[in-house]
Every structure is written in C-alpha cells, then in structure tokens.
Scaffold this motif. Structure first.
Motif, PDB file in Angstrom:
ATOM      1  N   GLU A  41      48.332  40.413  31.949  1.00  0.00           N
ATOM      2  CA  GLU A  41      48.519  41.868  31.803  1.00  0.00           C
ATOM      3  C   GLU A  41      47.502  42.657  32.607  1.00  0.00           C
ATOM      4  O   GLU A  41      47.708  43.814  32.940  1.00  0.00           O
ATOM      5  CB  GLU A  41      48.352  42.274  30.339  1.00  0.00           C
ATOM      6  CG  GLU A  41      49.367  41.698  29.405  1.00  0.00           C
ATOM      7  CD  GLU A  41      48.818  41.662  27.986  1.00  0.00           C
ATOM      8  OE1 GLU A  41      48.665  42.742  27.390  1.00  0.00           O
ATOM      9  OE2 GLU A  41      48.537  40.552  27.500  1.00  0.00           O
ATOM     10  N   TYR A  42      46.355  42.043  32.854  1.00  0.00           N
ATOM     11  CA  TYR A  42      45.270  42.744  33.542  1.00  0.00           C
ATOM     12  C   TYR A  42      44.804  41.953  34.756  1.00  0.00           C
ATOM     13  O   TYR A  42      44.864  40.719  34.771  1.00  0.00           O
ATOM     14  CB  TYR A  42      44.087  42.960  32.588  1.00  0.00           C
ATOM     15  CG  TYR A  42      44.455  43.758  31.360  1.00  0.00           C
ATOM     16  CD1 TYR A  42      44.752  45.120  31.451  1.00  0.00           C
ATOM     17  CD2 TYR A  42      44.553  43.136  30.116  1.00  0.00           C
ATOM     18  CE1 TYR A  42      45.118  45.843  30.324  1.00  0.00           C
ATOM     19  CE2 TYR A  42      44.912  43.857  28.984  1.00  0.00           C
ATOM     20  CZ  TYR A  42      45.201  45.217  29.096  1.00  0.00           C
ATOM     21  OH  TYR A  42      45.571  45.925  27.993  1.00  0.00           O
ATOM     22  N   CYS A  43      44.302  42.660  35.745  1.00  0.00           N
ATOM     23  CA  CYS A  43      43.780  42.016  36.950  1.00  0.00           C
ATOM     24  C   CYS A  43      42.553  41.176  36.586  1.00  0.00           C
ATOM     25  O   CYS A  43      41.679  41.639  35.842  1.00  0.00           O
ATOM     26  CB  CYS A  43      43.402  43.078  37.976  1.00  0.00           C
ATOM     27  SG  CYS A  43      42.557  42.394  39.408  1.00  0.00           S
ATOM     28  N   ASN A  44      42.472  39.950  37.119  1.00  0.00           N
ATOM     29  CA  ASN A  44      41.317  39.099  36.805  1.00  0.00           C
ATOM     30  C   ASN A  44      40.109  39.424  37.682  1.00  0.00           C
ATOM     31  O   ASN A  44      39.086  38.756  37.606  1.00  0.00           O
ATOM     32  CB  ASN A  44      41.696  37.612  36.876  1.00  0.00           C
ATOM     33  CG  ASN A  44      42.242  37.216  38.232  1.00  0.00           C
ATOM     34  OD1 ASN A  44      42.200  37.989  39.195  1.00  0.00           O
ATOM     35  ND2 ASN A  44      42.772  36.007  38.328  1.00  0.00           N
ATOM     36  N   ASN A  45      40.243  40.466  38.501  1.00  0.00           N
ATOM     37  CA  ASN A  45      39.093  40.928  39.292  1.00  0.00           C
ATOM     38  C   ASN A  45      38.547  42.240  38.723  1.00  0.00           C
ATOM     39  O   ASN A  45      37.374  42.340  38.394  1.00  0.00           O
ATOM     40  CB  ASN A  45      39.512  41.088  40.750  1.00  0.00           C
ATOM     41  CG  ASN A  45      38.338  41.421  41.641  1.00  0.00           C
ATOM     42  OD1 ASN A  45      37.270  40.835  41.506  1.00  0.00           O
ATOM     43  ND2 ASN A  45      38.522  42.379  42.531  1.00  0.00           N
ATOM     44  N   CYS A  46      39.444  43.267  38.581  1.00  0.00           N
ATOM     45  CA  CYS A  46      38.960  44.602  38.165  1.00  0.00           C
ATOM     46  C   CYS A  46      39.389  44.986  36.749  1.00  0.00           C
ATOM     47  O   CYS A  46      39.012  46.047  36.255  1.00  0.00           O
ATOM     48  CB  CYS A  46      39.446  45.653  39.153  1.00  0.00           C
ATOM     49  SG  CYS A  46      41.212  46.002  39.018  1.00  0.00           S
ATOM     50  N   PHE A  47      40.188  44.159  36.101  1.00  0.00           N
ATOM     51  CA  PHE A  47      40.726  44.432  34.762  1.00  0.00           C
ATOM     52  C   PHE A  47      41.637  45.651  34.707  1.00  0.00           C
ATOM     53  O   PHE A  47      41.912  46.200  33.641  1.00  0.00           O
ATOM     54  CB  PHE A  47      39.610  44.514  33.701  1.00  0.00           C
ATOM     55  CG  PHE A  47      39.101  43.167  33.287  1.00  0.00           C
ATOM     56  CD1 PHE A  47      39.789  42.418  32.341  1.00  0.00           C
ATOM     57  CD2 PHE A  47      37.977  42.620  33.877  1.00  0.00           C
ATOM     58  CE1 PHE A  47      39.345  41.154  31.980  1.00  0.00           C
ATOM     59  CE2 PHE A  47      37.530  41.357  33.529  1.00  0.00           C
ATOM     60  CZ  PHE A  47      38.214  40.611  32.580  1.00  0.00           C
ATOM     61  N   GLY A  48      42.087  46.112  35.877  1.00  0.00           N
ATOM     62  CA  GLY A  48      43.067  47.196  35.905  1.00  0.00           C
ATOM     63  C   GLY A  48      44.447  46.684  35.518  1.00  0.00           C
ATOM     64  O   GLY A  48      44.679  45.469  35.472  1.00  0.00           O
ATOM     65  N   SER A  49      45.361  47.611  35.204  1.00  0.00           N
ATOM     66  CA  SER A  49      46.719  47.211  34.832  1.00  0.00           C
ATOM     67  C   SER A  49      47.464  46.672  36.049  1.00  0.00           C
ATOM     68  O   SER A  49      47.252  47.137  37.164  1.00  0.00           O
ATOM     69  CB  SER A  49      47.492  48.415  34.278  1.00  0.00           C
ATOM     70  OG  SER A  49      46.889  48.823  33.078  1.00  0.00           O
ATOM     71  N   VAL A  50      48.327  45.700  35.798  1.00  0.00           N
ATOM     72  CA  VAL A  50      49.075  45.086  36.898  1.00  0.00           C
ATOM     73  C   VAL A  50      50.472  45.678  36.998  1.00  0.00           C
ATOM     74  O   VAL A  50      50.965  46.301  36.059  1.00  0.00           O
ATOM     75  CB  VAL A  50      49.204  43.557  36.696  1.00  0.00           C
ATOM     76  CG1 VAL A  50      47.846  42.894  36.696  1.00  0.00           C
ATOM     77  CG2 VAL A  50      49.989  43.231  35.430  1.00  0.00           C
ATOM     78  N   THR A  51      51.086  45.489  38.148  1.00  0.00           N
ATOM     79  CA  THR A  51      52.516  45.725  38.292  1.00  0.00           C
ATOM     80  C   THR A  51      53.155  44.362  38.504  1.00  0.00           C
ATOM     81  O   THR A  51      52.454  43.380  38.754  1.00  0.00           O
ATOM     82  CB  THR A  51      52.805  46.637  39.500  1.00  0.00           C
ATOM     83  OG1 THR A  51      52.216  46.041  40.656  1.00  0.00           O
ATOM     84  CG2 THR A  51      52.220  48.025  39.299  1.00  0.00           C
TER      85      THR A  51
END
Lengths: 111, 369
Positions: free
Chosen positions: A30-40
C-alpha cells in the motif's frame, strides 16, 4: 483477496508504483518502501528476461526479470536452447492457492 | 559492553518421533541443570525460545515447567536462523547489563510451519525450498563449473562426519555412490542433497563475564556477531551464485572479533542443501570464489573435519528452531576441547553460519576460548 491477487486471478499482472519515487514497489504494497507515500497501481509489461532456470520432472522453471525491477519464479512452457538474457513473455498469470506465473520464450529468440 | 560467554549446553537426539514442543525444550534444558555446577533456577534472568511453531507464550510455559521466574522471557522467530537470532538477543540483554544469565532453548517438529514461506509472492507456485536451491545450484554450476559429483561430496562428507554424532537423526551414513544414485527431486538436487526436517531441541546457557566462572572454568566467548537480512522474498539476492546476506554478516562478525577468515579453525555452516555448503565456504571467505567444491572434495579425501564436524544439517537433521543453537553448541564444544570423537585439533577460533529462506537472512557468530 487483495488487489494484486484479484487482478492476478484475471490474468492481469499489476504492481504498486510510487509516483514520487518513480519506481515499482515490489512486492506489492500500500505504501512506497522508499518514501512511505501512497502508491498507484498499473499493469506491468509482459516482457521479461531469463536470468536462471532449472527443471523438475521435465517441467522447466526460471527466474525472470520484468522492467529491470521485478524478479519472479515461473514456469517456461516452451523450453528449447535456453540462454541467459533471453527474451520471454509473461504468457499467463493466475491465482489458485497462491500466485502462478507462466513464461514463454519469445518467438524471435527461437529463430 | 560486557563480554558474554557460553557456560553450558544441552541437546536432545534428533528424531522422527513426535513429541510436544515444551517436552522437547525441557528435554534439552534438563542436561544443563544436571551438568552445570552451582546453577539454580534463581540464577536465570532471561529465557528465550526459538521455534517456527505457532505455540503461544512458549517462553513462559517453558520457564514455569523449569521452575524459573525470569525477568525477560519471549520467543524469537526468523525461520531457519531463529536459533542464532535468539542467541544474539540473549547476548544483547547480557552485554547491555539488563541481565546476567540467559537460557536459550530452541526446538522444532517435523511438520513445522516454517518449511515454506507462503508470503513470498515472487516465488509464484515454486514455494518449496528445493526450487531456490535448484536455482542456486544452476547459477553456481554456470559460473564456476560445479558438478553433481561436487555436490555429492558435501553430502557424503557430512553424513560420514555425523557417524560420530550421537544426536544425529540418522543411524547410518550414506556413501558418495548412494548420494549420486539417490532420487532426483529436480535435475540438480537429489534427495540426499537435502537436509531433513525432524524433531529435536537444543539449549544453551549464556552468562556475563562477571558471573560465568561460577558455572564453568572453561567458558567460550562470543567474540563476533554479524547479522544481515537482505529481504524476505527470494529474488532480491542479486547474484544467485552467492549469498549476499552471508557476505555482509561474516564481514561484520570478523570485524567485531578482530579476526580474518584464515583464523577460523573449525566451522558449522548452514548446509540446508549441498550447494549451500559450497557457497557458504566462498561467501564466508574461507576459500576464494569458485574454490568451495575443491575444498570440500579435499576434506572428503583427507577425512578433514574442519567444516561441519557434527555432520551439519545434512548429516544431523534440521529441526529449524533448534538448528542454529545446535550448530553453536558444536562450536562451543570444539573450542572447549570436549567434542570427543569429533574434536578438531587446536580448535581455538570457531565460526557458526546460520541462514534462512534462500539466504535472504544470515547470522555469523565467532567463538573463542
């Protein structure tokens, strides 16, 4: 069943992607493993490269790489003169009691 | 940081005989209380349990059954390197001063849920460990010309070594020819190239330098620790002919103990499959790249027991949560000079290599007298 598995069941290989980091997030999350931002979510290319293979009871299985970022273990349906770096196509994927990835050698590589 | 040493140990025989988890653990804890001078339950501050089983509150159950009321008690799980992870946790509690004495116990049953990592989507339908070991084998064969004979020497050597190990789950050895003829599970992994799941337990007692001589005149110190996880999924290890996590972990362990690979007199390496021993020798820098197979063949021909003197996982059996502790016990006994028929001469510096899930995570310990 999560989004990845549901799509896989319909023969769609989708993966999470971070718009900010511009990278695929694999394994899907659900989240980016680099920045923890939301994914598409997007469909991933069906083109793959053969990295390694072996064989069990005449059935070939391999490690293949997609878009230079995702590595999968899957079946090869038409093994013949396999060479590392060979172009493959993700012919089919599915989900029955777990993920299934089925690759085929691209025709031009056989010629 | 206080020095931490190993004071005592206990093992059960590895078997296919079913038993409860707590019964297994108590059976390897008992010899520690039977054989360690001055040790009472009140001395034990920490009880840690290592297993892949889903048993709840296990460290407290085992503590109660052992008559121990510890300050700290919990389980540690990290698939096949749970055992050494557990030892590293106990080491940390003692070296930090939070505790003085820790009892670490590990056990597994044949039907362990830790045998297959269902979570790993990248493995597709190929989740059983024979597939990653087969792909490692293909890659190593391609890069270094490793042969099926090279793999058979690993298994034949370790089975032969295990004849002197009373705790092995095998009551006989397998010859080179028997390994060569054993059933192919894949084109390059035979049945006798695999370690076998079994029931078994191993326990170890760690203590601080301030108190350890109360329990033993012959402590063995944990001088170096390295631990590294690359990922959980199999396919993040870039070069399939080597184990990245092992390279990182061993580099840290050598650096912490101030040793180089040439100082290692004896080692237990994680031969979950034959190829793993060859790769481990190279990735621990005990031999150069691509030299692992020749080194194994030489050990086989000269009956040199430097690597896996107890028989490794292949010769002894692989009860996942107990394995890393059993490996450490073997190295403890080697450095103490109490390994009996398995004793390697002048074993002063010993190395333990324990890994999990296609070498996605590795632990390396260095022990010295």
């Amino acid at each position: 069943m999560n989004r990845f598995e549901q799509e896989l069941k319909n023969d769609n290989f989708v993966c999470s992607e971070c718009p900010k980091c511009q990278k695929l997030v694999w394994p899907p999350s659900e989240y980016c493993n680099n920045c923890f931002g939301s994914v598409t979510w997007r469909k991933v290319s069906r083109d793959a490269t053969l990295l390694e293979y072996s064989c069990k009871n005449g059935e070939y299985f391999c490690v293949a790489e997609i878009e230079g970022q995702i590595r999968l273990v899957g079946k090869i349906t038409n093994p013949s003169d396999l060479e590392m770096g060979q172009n493959l196509t993700l012919e089919r994927c599915g989900y029955e009691d777990g993920e299934k990835f089925i690759f085929k050698i691209k025709k031009q590589a056989l010629e | 940081m206080r020095r931490v040493g190993i004071a005592s140990s206990g093992l059960t025989k590895f078997t296919k005989k079913d038993s409860s988890m707590e019964s297994l653990m108590i059976s390897s804890i008992k010899p520690i209380f039977d054989n360690t001078k001055n040790l009472t339950q009140k001395d034990v501050d920490v009880v840690l349990t290592s297993t892949n089983a889903n048993d709840k509150y296990l460290a407290n159950i085992v503590s109660e059954l052992s008559g121990i009321s510890p300050k700290i008690s919990h389980s540690v799980e990290s698939l096949c390197n749970s055992g050494t992870n557990c030892i590293v946790s106990a080491f940390s509690y003692i070296s930090s001063g939070l505790a003085d004495v820790a009892l670490v116990t590990g056990a597994e049953k044949t039907n362990s849920p830790g045998l297959v990592l269902d979570w790993d989507k990248s493995r597709g339908q190929y989740k059983h460990p024979i597939y990653w070991s087969s792909l490692f084998t293909s890659a190593h064969m391609r890069k270094y010309g490793t042969t099926m004979e090279d793999l058979a020497y690993v298994s034949a050597k370790n089975h032969r070594n295990s004849l002197d190990n009373p705790n092995s789950c095998f009551d006989h050895s397998y010859s080179f020819d028997e390994v060569m003829r054993s059933k192919n599970l894949t084109d390059n992994v035979r049945l006798l190239d695999c370690s076998m799941p079994c029931n078994g337990s191993a326990s170890i007692l760690l203590a601080s330098e301030d108190i350890i001589r109360k329990f033993t005149e012959n402590p063995v110190w944990i001088k170096g620790i390295g631990q590294k996880s690359i990922s959980a999924g199999f396919t993040k290890n870039k070069d399939l002919a080597s184990m990245q996590s092992t390279m990182f972990a061993s580099s840290d362990a050598y650096s912490m103990s101030g040793n180089s690979p040439s100082d290692v007199d004896v080692a237990e390496v994680h031969d979950a499959f034959s190829i793993c021993e060859i790769m481990a020798l190279e990735d621990l820098k005990l031999v150069g790249p691509g030299r692992g197979a020749d080194f194994v063949r030489d050990m086989y021909n000269t009956e040199n027991k430097k690597i896996n003197p107890r028989g490794g996982l292949i010769g002894t059996g692989h009860p996942l949560g107990a394995t890393g502790i059993a490996q450490t016990i073997e190295m403890f006994q080697q450095v103490q000079g109490t390994a009996g028929k398995r004793q390697v001469e002048k074993a002063r510096t010993a190395l333990v290599h324990n890994m999990s899930a296609a070498a996605t995570s590795s632990t390396v310990l260095i022990l010295q007298s």
